[in-house]
Scaffold this motif. Structure first.
Motif, PDB file in Angstrom:
ATOM      1  N   GLN A  39       0.835  -1.199   0.000  1.00 52.81           N
ATOM      2  CA  GLN A  39       0.000   0.000   0.000  1.00 52.81           C
ATOM      3  C   GLN A  39       0.874   1.254   0.000  1.00 52.81           C
ATOM      4  OE1 GLN A  39      -2.447   0.589   3.609  1.00 52.81           O
ATOM      5  NE2 GLN A  39      -4.038   1.447   2.288  1.00 52.81           N
ATOM      6  N   VAL A  46      -3.807   0.658  -2.945  1.00 52.35           N
ATOM      7  CA  VAL A  46      -3.257  -0.706  -2.946  1.00 52.35           C
ATOM      8  C   VAL A  46      -2.566  -0.890  -4.296  1.00 52.35           C
ATOM      9  CG1 VAL A  46      -3.763  -3.171  -2.876  1.00 52.35           C
ATOM     10  CG2 VAL A  46      -4.979  -1.597  -1.359  1.00 52.35           C
TER      11      VAL A  46
ATOM     12  N   GLN B  39     -11.083  -2.666   1.502  1.00 54.43           N
ATOM     13  CA  GLN B  39     -10.540  -1.323   1.692  1.00 54.43           C
ATOM     14  C   GLN B  39     -11.671  -0.313   1.858  1.00 54.43           C
ATOM     15  OE1 GLN B  39      -8.366   0.342  -1.742  1.00 54.43           O
ATOM     16  NE2 GLN B  39      -6.965   1.306  -0.283  1.00 54.43           N
ATOM     17  N   GLU B  45      -8.079   2.959   4.000  1.00 49.37           N
ATOM     18  CA  GLU B  45      -7.692   2.017   5.062  1.00 49.37           C
ATOM     19  C   GLU B  45      -7.939   0.573   4.613  1.00 49.37           C
ATOM     20  OE1 GLU B  45     -10.636   3.218   7.837  1.00 49.37           O
ATOM     21  OE2 GLU B  45      -9.633   5.072   8.402  1.00 49.37           O
ATOM     22  N   VAL B  46      -6.922  -0.278   4.766  1.00 43.16           N
ATOM     23  CA  VAL B  46      -7.151  -1.709   4.568  1.00 43.16           C
ATOM     24  C   VAL B  46      -7.759  -2.240   5.856  1.00 43.16           C
ATOM     25  CG1 VAL B  46      -6.109  -3.962   4.148  1.00 43.16           C
ATOM     26  CG2 VAL B  46      -5.302  -1.958   2.880  1.00 43.16           C
ATOM     27  N   VAL B 102      -9.553  -6.439  -4.789  1.00 44.78           N
ATOM     28  CA  VAL B 102      -9.711  -5.370  -3.809  1.00 44.78           C
ATOM     29  C   VAL B 102     -11.199  -5.034  -3.782  1.00 44.78           C
ATOM     30  CG1 VAL B 102      -9.354  -2.904  -3.375  1.00 44.78           C
ATOM     31  CG2 VAL B 102      -7.402  -4.346  -3.924  1.00 44.78           C
ATOM     32  N   GLU B 104     -13.664  -2.411  -2.520  1.00 49.27           N
ATOM     33  CA  GLU B 104     -13.857  -1.091  -1.904  1.00 49.27           C
ATOM     34  C   GLU B 104     -15.236  -1.083  -1.251  1.00 49.27           C
ATOM     35  OE1 GLU B 104     -11.695   2.586  -3.918  1.00 49.27           O
ATOM     36  OE2 GLU B 104     -13.042   1.562  -5.286  1.00 49.27           O
ATOM     37  N   SER B 118      -9.618  -1.844  12.013  1.00 45.54           N
ATOM     38  CA  SER B 118      -8.922  -2.644  11.000  1.00 45.54           C
ATOM     39  C   SER B 118      -8.249  -3.827  11.682  1.00 45.54           C
ATOM     40  CB  SER B 118      -7.856  -1.771  10.309  1.00 45.54           C
ATOM     41  OG  SER B 118      -6.909  -2.576   9.625  1.00 45.54           O
TER      42      SER B 118
END
Lengths: 136, 136
Positions: A39, A46, B39, B45-46, B102, B104, B118
């Motif tokens: 990241q 990402v 995310q 933020e992951v 990923v 979102e 997280s």
């Protein structure tokens, strides 16, 4: 006041706890690998997800650049050593059950072998949204 | 001007291409699973990384909430269905070689089973940085 921690020691708005590699039971899978989400620090983009084995994780923590295990070539891989697009490691985060990593980096160049900034340049949609006449 | 695309159709500063599930050779591993990085939209933020099988990916794309495959329970898992901390899917991205996602989301609540926002609330450091007198 949970938000008084220095930015370097918070993530997702919460304080980050520092743990040492030797004191952490990092869980590698049955191939000896752990997924690592790379990241971009600051923006949160990402850039890529790759795999690390124990040696590449240790190299990433100690050299300040990202090292992965190439499953196809079966060898250690120092990201950007060939292309010049090295990733400078800012911080390595490990998740609650210690089987996934987030590697915060500064990556000035593209991370994807296609030349894209991020490997995630495609949105996946349900078939009906884009192929209304496909007759599934 | 590569930056004129609407925010919804760019990622990491580049235009996003839309691809349909049926037209994409999503690569599930030998267990039939693909890793999914969740995310938070906007902040980047992951929140967590979990695994999807084909059915959970399809449910995620069609229901607007996240579905995963629980490897420990061997069952589909609609994130937040029990805790109330559902994740609203904004977009699903697939990487260059179609073996990682990923997702979102908008996740108002915590994503981690520990109650953290997280799952990545720990920084992993090389042993010598935090245990200088450990005598490794």
């Amino acid at each position: 006041m949970s938000q008084t921690a220095a930015p370097d020691y918070s993530y997702a708005g919460e304080k980050v706890e520092r743990v040492a590699l030797a004191a952490t039971d990092v869980r590698f899978d049955d191939r000896g690998l752990i997924p690592a989400v790379v990241q971009q620090v600051g923006t949160g983009e990402v850039l890529m997800v790759a795999w690390m084995n124990e040696e590449s994780l240790r190299l990433t923590l100690t050299t300040g650049t990202t090292w992965f295990w190439s499953r196809s070539r079966q060898e250690l891989w120092n990201k950007g050593a060939t292309s010049g697009n090295m990733q400078k490691v800012v911080r390595v985060l490990v998740d609650c059950d210690a089987d996934t990593l987030v590697i915060e980096v500064d990556s000035p160049g593209p991370a994807c072998h296609t030349g894209h900034r991020s490997c995630f340049f495609r949105e996946l949609v349900a078939d009906e949204n884009t192929t209304p006449s496909a007759g599934v």
